[in-house]
Motif scaffolding. Structure first.
Motif, PDB file in Angstrom:
ATOM      1  N   LEU A  13       0.824  -1.213   0.000  1.00 57.97           N
ATOM      2  CA  LEU A  13       0.000   0.000   0.000  1.00 57.97           C
ATOM      3  C   LEU A  13       0.856   1.259   0.000  1.00 57.97           C
ATOM      4  N   SER A  14       2.143   1.134   0.360  1.00 58.76           N
ATOM      5  CA  SER A  14       3.042   2.287   0.294  1.00 58.76           C
ATOM      6  C   SER A  14       3.659   2.447  -1.099  1.00 58.76           C
ATOM      7  N   GLY A  15       3.325   1.513  -2.035  1.00 61.00           N
ATOM      8  CA  GLY A  15       3.761   1.662  -3.417  1.00 61.00           C
ATOM      9  C   GLY A  15       4.971   0.852  -3.819  1.00 61.00           C
ATOM     10  N   ASP A  16       5.551   0.080  -2.911  1.00 65.10           N
ATOM     11  CA  ASP A  16       6.731  -0.725  -3.232  1.00 65.10           C
ATOM     12  C   ASP A  16       6.321  -2.057  -3.849  1.00 65.10           C
ATOM     13  N   THR A  17       7.058  -2.474  -4.886  1.00 67.59           N
ATOM     14  CA  THR A  17       6.832  -3.779  -5.500  1.00 67.59           C
ATOM     15  C   THR A  17       7.658  -4.808  -4.750  1.00 67.59           C
ATOM     16  N   LEU A  18       7.022  -5.917  -4.390  1.00 63.30           N
ATOM     17  CA  LEU A  18       7.717  -7.008  -3.713  1.00 63.30           C
ATOM     18  C   LEU A  18       7.603  -8.272  -4.540  1.00 63.30           C
ATOM     19  N   ASN A  19       8.715  -8.982  -4.620  1.00 64.17           N
ATOM     20  CA  ASN A  19       8.756 -10.300  -5.235  1.00 64.17           C
ATOM     21  C   ASN A  19       8.750 -11.312  -4.104  1.00 64.17           C
ATOM     22  N   ILE A  20       7.686 -12.080  -4.051  1.00 66.24           N
ATOM     23  CA  ILE A  20       7.460 -13.005  -2.939  1.00 66.24           C
ATOM     24  C   ILE A  20       7.703 -14.419  -3.460  1.00 66.24           C
ATOM     25  N   PRO A  21       8.453 -15.249  -2.780  1.00 67.45           N
ATOM     26  CA  PRO A  21       9.111 -15.068  -1.498  1.00 67.45           C
ATOM     27  C   PRO A  21      10.552 -14.570  -1.595  1.00 67.45           C
ATOM     28  N   GLN A  22      11.037 -14.251  -2.789  1.00 64.74           N
ATOM     29  CA  GLN A  22      12.444 -13.895  -2.963  1.00 64.74           C
ATOM     30  C   GLN A  22      12.876 -12.739  -2.065  1.00 64.74           C
ATOM     31  N   ASP A  23      12.057 -11.737  -1.893  1.00 66.33           N
ATOM     32  CA  ASP A  23      12.438 -10.578  -1.085  1.00 66.33           C
ATOM     33  C   ASP A  23      12.470 -10.889   0.406  1.00 66.33           C
ATOM     34  N   MET A  24      12.004 -12.064   0.803  1.00 63.95           N
ATOM     35  CA  MET A  24      12.007 -12.457   2.207  1.00 63.95           C
ATOM     36  C   MET A  24      13.127 -13.449   2.494  1.00 63.95           C
TER      37      MET A  24
ATOM     38  N   ALA B  61       1.375   3.795   8.854  1.00 59.61           N
ATOM     39  CA  ALA B  61       2.564   3.117   9.375  1.00 59.61           C
ATOM     40  C   ALA B  61       2.570   1.625   9.035  1.00 59.61           C
ATOM     41  N   LEU B  62       1.424   1.057   8.703  1.00 57.08           N
ATOM     42  CA  LEU B  62       1.319  -0.371   8.405  1.00 57.08           C
ATOM     43  C   LEU B  62       1.260  -0.681   6.909  1.00 57.08           C
ATOM     44  N   TRP B  63       1.222   0.331   6.066  1.00 56.82           N
ATOM     45  CA  TRP B  63       1.056   0.119   4.629  1.00 56.82           C
ATOM     46  C   TRP B  63       2.147  -0.750   4.017  1.00 56.82           C
ATOM     47  N   GLN B  64       3.369  -0.655   4.517  1.00 54.30           N
ATOM     48  CA  GLN B  64       4.490  -1.430   3.969  1.00 54.30           C
ATOM     49  C   GLN B  64       4.240  -2.934   4.099  1.00 54.30           C
ATOM     50  N   GLY B  65       3.510  -3.346   5.125  1.00 52.21           N
ATOM     51  CA  GLY B  65       3.272  -4.763   5.371  1.00 52.21           C
ATOM     52  C   GLY B  65       2.011  -5.319   4.745  1.00 52.21           C
ATOM     53  N   VAL B  66       1.303  -4.502   3.975  1.00 50.63           N
ATOM     54  CA  VAL B  66       0.101  -4.966   3.279  1.00 50.63           C
ATOM     55  C   VAL B  66       0.425  -4.957   1.795  1.00 50.63           C
ATOM     56  N   VAL B  67       0.550  -6.153   1.224  1.00 51.56           N
ATOM     57  CA  VAL B  67       0.998  -6.305  -0.163  1.00 51.56           C
ATOM     58  C   VAL B  67      -0.124  -6.971  -0.961  1.00 51.56           C
ATOM     59  N   THR B  68      -0.728  -6.208  -1.859  1.00 52.53           N
ATOM     60  CA  THR B  68      -1.842  -6.723  -2.643  1.00 52.53           C
ATOM     61  C   THR B  68      -1.320  -7.454  -3.872  1.00 52.53           C
ATOM     62  N   ILE B  69      -1.857  -8.650  -4.081  1.00 57.23           N
ATOM     63  CA  ILE B  69      -1.472  -9.474  -5.225  1.00 57.23           C
ATOM     64  C   ILE B  69      -2.667  -9.538  -6.167  1.00 57.23           C
ATOM     65  N   TYR B  70      -2.525  -8.924  -7.325  1.00 57.37           N
ATOM     66  CA  TYR B  70      -3.585  -8.935  -8.334  1.00 57.37           C
ATOM     67  C   TYR B  70      -3.239  -9.890  -9.474  1.00 57.37           C
TER      68      TYR B  70
END
Length: 176
Positions: free
Chosen positions: A37-48, A112-121
């Motif tokens: 929600l903060s606009g960052d693209t995450l590649n899951i699970p690679q980024d973890m 403050a929580l937007w970074q941890g909410v990652v929407t997968i479309y």
């Protein structure tokens, strides 16, 4: 106006496919991409990679009830793990309205929580097919190790016993 709402509801449900629930323990989480929600693209699970991570996956807005109970339980027990909420929405129609959907979520979630909410479309159907989406109101709780292998999976709502079982598995991962 009622006709427009009915059309919208029909289009949302028409894009839905039901996949049988799966046992995904010891499999690798599929490679998917989402946007926080903060606009960052995450590649899951690679980024973890390199650390245990907990995914709280929701397929419907009603999944938030389970997710909130899991978050409260994690907080109340002092569980130390990176947690990501993954609203996972399949279908072309929701993707067309992703900005409006995400803006709606932003209104209900503190910044403050937007970074941890990652929407997968785009990869929404991939995740739903992987875990199964029967009983879509239940959150999918997925604990991965640092290599992306699933070490805990639960899809039957929230329970204290399930929370304790996940914490036990997390403890095993952090003492290895």
């Amino acid at each position: 106006m009622k006709a427009l709402i009915l059309l919208f509801a029909l289009l949302l449900t028409a894009c839905s496919t039901t996949y049988p629930n799966q046992n995904i323990l010891n499999q690798n989480f599929p490679s998917v991409t989402g946007t926080s929600l903060s606009g960052d693209t995450l590649n899951i699970p690679q980024d973890m990679e390199g650390q245990p991570t907990l995914f709280l996956i929701g397929y419907k807005q009603d999944s938030q009830f389970d997710i909130d109970r899991w978050l409260i339980g994690l907080d109340m027990t002092g569980t130390q793990v990176d947690v990501y909420e993954l609203p996972t929405i399949a279908g072309m129609f929701p993707r067309m309205f992703s900005t409006q959907i995400d803006n709606g979520m932003r209104k209900g979630i503190p910044k403050a929580l937007w970074q941890g909410v990652v929407t997968i479309y785009e990869d929404g159907s991939k995740v739903q097919q992987f875990t199964g989406n029967e009983f879509p109101n239940n959150a999918r709780v997925v604990l991965i190790d640092g290599a992306g292998s699933i070490k805990y999976f639960y899809d039957r709502g929230f329970s204290v016993a399930a929370l304790n079982a996940m914490r036990e598995e997390l403890s095993n991962l952090t003492t290895e």
